[in-house]
Design a protein around this motif. Structure first.
Motif, mmCIF file in Angstrom:
data_model
loop_
_atom_site.group_PDB
_atom_site.id
_atom_site.type_symbol
_atom_site.label_atom_id
_atom_site.label_comp_id
_atom_site.label_asym_id
_atom_site.label_seq_id
_atom_site.Cartn_x
_atom_site.Cartn_y
_atom_site.Cartn_z
ATOM 1 N N PHE A 253 47.125 26.296 33.516
ATOM 2 C CA PHE A 253 47.579 27.189 34.579
ATOM 3 C C PHE A 253 48.772 28.036 34.121
ATOM 4 C CE2 PHE A 253 45.674 24.535 38.247
ATOM 5 C CZ PHE A 253 44.482 25.237 38.123
ATOM 6 N N LEU A 254 49.645 27.466 33.275
ATOM 7 C CA LEU A 254 50.766 28.240 32.741
ATOM 8 C C LEU A 254 50.259 29.390 31.878
ATOM 9 C CD1 LEU A 254 53.364 25.456 31.798
ATOM 10 C CD2 LEU A 254 53.598 27.193 33.586
ATOM 11 N N LEU A 255 49.276 29.109 31.008
ATOM 12 C CA LEU A 255 48.704 30.160 30.173
ATOM 13 C C LEU A 255 48.005 31.214 31.020
ATOM 14 C CD1 LEU A 255 48.002 31.307 27.382
ATOM 15 C CD2 LEU A 255 45.969 29.832 27.381
ATOM 16 N N LEU A 256 47.243 30.768 32.018
ATOM 17 C CA LEU A 256 46.549 31.705 32.903
ATOM 18 C C LEU A 256 47.557 32.591 33.638
ATOM 19 C CD1 LEU A 256 43.932 32.694 34.259
ATOM 20 C CD2 LEU A 256 44.180 30.828 35.913
ATOM 21 N N GLY A 257 48.620 31.966 34.162
ATOM 22 C CA GLY A 257 49.639 32.742 34.864
ATOM 23 C C GLY A 257 50.317 33.759 33.961
ATOM 24 N N PHE A 258 50.564 33.382 32.705
ATOM 25 C CA PHE A 258 51.182 34.301 31.750
ATOM 26 C C PHE A 258 50.303 35.529 31.529
ATOM 27 C CE2 PHE A 258 51.518 35.760 27.329
ATOM 28 C CZ PHE A 258 52.853 36.117 27.278
ATOM 29 N N VAL A 259 48.999 35.299 31.313
ATOM 30 C CA VAL A 259 48.081 36.417 31.068
ATOM 31 C C VAL A 259 48.001 37.323 32.295
ATOM 32 C CG1 VAL A 259 45.675 37.028 30.593
ATOM 33 C CG2 VAL A 259 46.748 35.146 29.353
ATOM 34 N N VAL A 260 47.977 36.728 33.487
ATOM 35 C CA VAL A 260 47.902 37.531 34.708
ATOM 36 C C VAL A 260 49.159 38.383 34.879
ATOM 37 C CG1 VAL A 260 47.831 37.411 37.231
ATOM 38 C CG2 VAL A 260 46.336 35.946 35.881
ATOM 39 N N ILE A 261 50.332 37.819 34.564
ATOM 40 C CA ILE A 261 51.600 38.530 34.780
ATOM 41 C C ILE A 261 51.807 39.642 33.755
ATOM 42 C CG2 ILE A 261 54.116 38.285 34.739
ATOM 43 C CD1 ILE A 261 53.690 35.454 35.912
ATOM 44 N N VAL A 262 51.613 39.327 32.467
ATOM 45 C CA VAL A 262 51.889 40.332 31.428
ATOM 46 C C VAL A 262 50.686 41.226 31.159
ATOM 47 C CG1 VAL A 262 53.533 38.765 30.346
ATOM 48 C CG2 VAL A 262 51.189 38.859 29.478
ATOM 49 N N GLY A 263 49.507 40.832 31.628
ATOM 50 C CA GLY A 263 48.312 41.639 31.433
ATOM 51 C C GLY A 263 48.134 42.640 32.561
ATOM 52 N N PRO A 264 46.946 43.224 32.691
ATOM 53 C CA PRO A 264 46.681 44.186 33.774
ATOM 54 C C PRO A 264 46.490 43.468 35.113
ATOM 55 C CG PRO A 264 44.707 43.848 32.458
ATOM 56 C CD PRO A 264 45.789 43.059 31.791
ATOM 57 N N THR A 265 47.590 43.114 35.766
ATOM 58 C CA THR A 265 47.577 42.233 36.941
ATOM 59 C C THR A 265 46.662 42.753 38.045
ATOM 60 O OG1 THR A 265 49.861 41.642 36.410
ATOM 61 C CG2 THR A 265 49.031 41.023 38.591
ATOM 62 N N LEU A 266 46.867 43.995 38.442
ATOM 63 C CA LEU A 266 46.081 44.545 39.541
ATOM 64 C C LEU A 266 44.603 44.586 39.183
ATOM 65 C CD1 LEU A 266 46.103 45.775 42.362
ATOM 66 C CD2 LEU A 266 46.467 48.036 41.315
ATOM 67 N N PHE A 267 44.291 44.960 37.959
ATOM 68 C CA PHE A 267 42.893 44.987 37.527
ATOM 69 C C PHE A 267 42.272 43.599 37.599
ATOM 70 C CE2 PHE A 267 39.971 44.041 34.033
ATOM 71 C CZ PHE A 267 38.925 44.901 34.323
ATOM 72 N N ILE A 268 43.007 42.567 37.209
ATOM 73 C CA ILE A 268 42.467 41.199 37.209
ATOM 74 C C ILE A 268 42.091 40.781 38.624
ATOM 75 C CG2 ILE A 268 43.077 38.771 36.870
ATOM 76 C CD1 ILE A 268 44.704 39.675 34.416
ATOM 77 N N PHE A 269 42.974 41.041 39.598
ATOM 78 C CA PHE A 269 42.669 40.644 40.979
ATOM 79 C C PHE A 269 41.549 41.495 41.568
ATOM 80 C CE2 PHE A 269 46.960 38.788 40.668
ATOM 81 C CZ PHE A 269 46.697 37.529 41.186
ATOM 82 N N ASP A 270 41.587 42.794 41.317
ATOM 83 C CA ASP A 270 40.532 43.666 41.851
ATOM 84 C C ASP A 270 39.175 43.314 41.256
ATOM 85 O OD1 ASP A 270 42.305 45.041 43.424
ATOM 86 O OD2 ASP A 270 42.545 46.747 42.070
ATOM 87 N N SER A 271 39.129 43.164 39.937
ATOM 88 C CA SER A 271 37.852 42.904 39.277
ATOM 89 C C SER A 271 37.338 41.502 39.600
ATOM 90 C CB SER A 271 37.987 43.080 37.764
ATOM 91 O OG SER A 271 38.937 42.182 37.228
ATOM 92 N N PHE A 272 38.246 40.548 39.851
ATOM 93 C CA PHE A 272 37.801 39.203 40.221
ATOM 94 C C PHE A 272 36.982 39.253 41.506
ATOM 95 C CE2 PHE A 272 38.784 35.383 42.839
ATOM 96 C CZ PHE A 272 38.046 34.461 42.115
ATOM 97 N N ILE A 273 37.495 39.960 42.511
ATOM 98 C CA ILE A 273 36.760 40.076 43.777
ATOM 99 C C ILE A 273 35.426 40.783 43.558
ATOM 100 C CG2 ILE A 273 36.817 41.014 46.124
ATOM 101 C CD1 ILE A 273 38.787 38.719 45.617
ATOM 102 N N GLU A 274 35.445 41.871 42.779
ATOM 103 C CA GLU A 274 34.203 42.613 42.522
ATOM 104 C C GLU A 274 33.220 41.788 41.710
ATOM 105 O OE1 GLU A 274 32.799 46.884 40.531
ATOM 106 O OE2 GLU A 274 34.907 46.510 41.021
ATOM 107 N N ASN A 275 33.727 41.062 40.721
ATOM 108 C CA ASN A 275 32.840 40.234 39.892
ATOM 109 C C ASN A 275 32.153 39.154 40.719
ATOM 110 O OD1 ASN A 275 33.607 41.681 37.622
ATOM 111 N ND2 ASN A 275 35.180 40.209 37.017
ATOM 112 N N VAL A 276 32.905 38.505 41.603
ATOM 113 C CA VAL A 276 32.317 37.463 42.457
ATOM 114 C C VAL A 276 31.235 38.071 43.346
ATOM 115 C CG1 VAL A 276 32.768 35.856 44.347
ATOM 116 C CG2 VAL A 276 34.349 35.974 42.418
ATOM 117 N N GLY A 277 31.511 39.258 43.910
ATOM 118 C CA GLY A 277 30.511 39.928 44.752
ATOM 119 C C GLY A 277 29.257 40.282 43.966
ATOM 120 N N ASN A 278 29.435 40.801 42.752
ATOM 121 C CA ASN A 278 28.272 41.124 41.926
ATOM 122 C C ASN A 278 27.489 39.873 41.541
ATOM 123 O OD1 ASN A 278 28.957 43.858 41.955
ATOM 124 N ND2 ASN A 278 30.147 43.730 40.055
ATOM 125 N N TYR A 279 28.205 38.788 41.289
ATOM 126 C CA TYR A 279 27.541 37.526 40.940
ATOM 127 C C TYR A 279 26.701 37.016 42.103
ATOM 128 C CZ TYR A 279 27.180 32.438 40.271
ATOM 129 O OH TYR A 279 26.733 31.142 40.186
#
Length: 524
Positions: A253-279
């Motif tokens: 969870f620490l590694l996941l949180g690091f990637v979410v914070i320093v990575g493209p945060t908004l894209f990760i949350f937006d695409s997660f919702i879209e990916n689940v819907g497409n799935y």
């Protein structure tokens, strides 16, 4: 059980040592035969497991508790999720999180490569391979074992799930054969994951410290990490496995949180919702897609491999989840096993694989080339675009080692239970034997043919257990139907007794002073 299972595994070890090239040819030939001629069967089995899991979770059977109806869960929700997640996923989470979405992105089964549509499809396919179908297989096996063990007092082994069909004969040759098959599948399912982990650790050490990519380095890594796993399994379920699983979850969870914070945060949350819907939108289509019209081979290397891999892992994960799930209702058990790890996995793949695809779409070079060169190096290439590359690389290597240990010690514990006749606390000396055997088999498969040999071994070991899985589904429904009938008749008797006591308390006490409930109520 111990003698026959050990002889089977040792026979394979000798075969791999004496003739590694022949062993590689045999396993890969068997894999192709299973995939091409019986792929449809694996697809039907996994779909049946998902449908049955959802049906039981929302049926009248959901209120039945795994144990006495008044029991409470043996482990907290966090420890329970940590252990089932660590046992059920293993090293594959880090090995495939970046590599698989990227592969589907640049080599999609349908459509134009490296396009926006290919990106969406890549995430759906990664979700599909790691999503509801695989965890439904775990649900069926785990529920069957937990139900017959905690409700009927049968051994915590695969044979117990066949009791409604063959009765006491589960203690004879049929039961021995089924449990031996489970040991065989567990061994090769787990060593496949262990082999993948060692290959990825080797890639990480090469990236971070410049060590050579060598089979000898991989063999040394297997020896070292198998030693850690042996220490953990000797410490037992609470002393070793639970603590390491909890630590594993914290670091993950620490590694996941690091990637979410320093990575493209908004894209990760937006695409997660879209990916689940497409799935969800494409679930039925991909569940029954078999490339029958296109005539391509993509599914042989991916979906069918995963279905066989999940099935080969199911005896090990099923027994382990059953062992830690006493006191939970069937509904709580099934929804927890099916949805909690799946949600975590979907977000993890979005954060890592989705971020990698976004970088490629934006023109950042190198990720696709790294994936083509080695699946295990893809995640290390990704972190080069993030701050603290060296530190994060070391953390990932440590995580892979911990995943290795949790998979190996859990598998050794489960195989020991199977070969000890379903005993919940099996002999330690046998745990030592199985922990070392897993390392040896993983080393032999790497020498014999690397990734292809590992994948072939998983498919070959998982296919025979698919027939056992179908039998378990039917047997589970029969057992649950009997249990629900017992509870229904007990509830009827109890309501009648309550009414009698309220209406005529003195007469009720005189009449029931030396009597109890009828036979079915006593059974309940």
């Amino acid at each position: 059980m111990f003698a026959s299972s050990a002889a089977l595994i040792l026979g394979f070890i000798l075969f791999g040592v004496i003739a590694p090239d022949v062993a590689n040819t045999v396993f890969q030939g068997a894999q192709k035969w299973i995939a091409y001629d019986f792929g449809w069967f694996l697809v039907l089995v996994t779909n049946a497991a998902l449908v049955l899991t959802v049906y039981i979770a929302f049926s009248r059977f959901g209120d039945i508790r795994l144990g006495h109806q008044t029991e409470t869960p043996e482990y907290s929700l966090f420890s329970w999720v940590a252990m089932l997640f660590s046992a059920g996923i293993g090293i594959g989470l880090l090995y495939w999180a970046v590599a698989e979405p990227l592969y589907h992105f640049f080599a999609p089964p349908v459509g134009e490569p490296q396009s926006v549509e290919a990106a969406k499809q890549a995430m759906v396919l990664a979700f599909f391979d790691w999503g509801l179908h695989g965890w439904a297989i775990y649900c069926i096996v785990a529920l069957s074992l937990a139900y017959f063990h905690y409700r009927h007092g049968l051994p915590l082994s695969i044979r117990s799930a066949l009791y409604p069909l063959i009765g006491e004969r589960i203690y004879g040759p049929i039961g021995h054969a089924v449990d031996t098959l489970a040991v065989f599948g567990t061994m090769f399912g787990v060593v496949t994951s262990l082999g993948l982990g060692v290959m990825q650790i080797d890639s990480g050490l090469q990236t971070i410290f410049g060590l050579p990519d060598s089979i000898y380095v991989q063999l040394v890594l297997i020896a070292i990490i198998t030693g850690f796993a042996t220490i953990s399994v000797m410490a037992g379920l609470d002393g070793g496995i639970k603590r390491i699983s909890n630590l594993n979850i914290y670091i993950s969870f620490l590694l996941l949180g690091f990637v979410v914070i320093v990575g493209p945060t908004l894209f990760i949350f937006d695409s997660f919702i879209e990916n689940v819907g497409n799935y969800i939108g494409g679930l039925v289509h991909w569940s029954f897609w078999l490339e029958s019209y296109s005539g391509t081979d993509w599914q042989v290397d991916w979906t069918l491999f995963y279905w066989a891999w999940w099935i080969s892992w199911s005896p090990f994960v099923g027994i382990f989840i059953a062992r830690i799930s006493r006191g939970r209702t069937i509904r709580e058990f099934l929804l927890g096993v099916l949805l909690i790890p799946t949600t975590i996995l979907f977000f993890w793949f979005t954060a890592f694989g989705g971020t990698a695809i976004k970088m490629e779409l934006e023109g950042n070079p190198g990720l696709i080339e790294a994936t083509k060169e080695s699946y295990g190096s893809a995640i290390f290439k990704l972190i080069e675009f993030l701050p603290g590359t060296s530190v994060i690389g070391v953390v990932i290597v440590v995580m892979i080692v911990i995943w290795f240990v949790t998979s190996s010690d859990s598998a050794s514990f489960v195989i020991d239970m199977l070969t000890a006749g379903g005993h919940a606390n099996p002999p330690k000396i046998q745990r030592l034997f199985w922990a070392i055997s897993e390392g040896v088999v993983a080393a032999i498969l790497l020498v014999a043919g690397g990734l292809k040999a590992l994948q072939a071994a998983a498919v070959v070991a998982g296919f025979p257990f698919a027939f056992v899985l179908l039998t378990m589904m039917y047997s589970l429904l029969r057992g649950l139907g009997r249990d629900r009938l017992v509870l229904y008749r007990y509830e009827q008797w109890y309501r009648t007794e309550q009414e009698a006591e309220v209406n005529a308390p003195d007469a009720y006490k005189d009449e029931h002073a030396l009597t109890g409930p009828p036979a079915l109520a006593r059974e309940a």
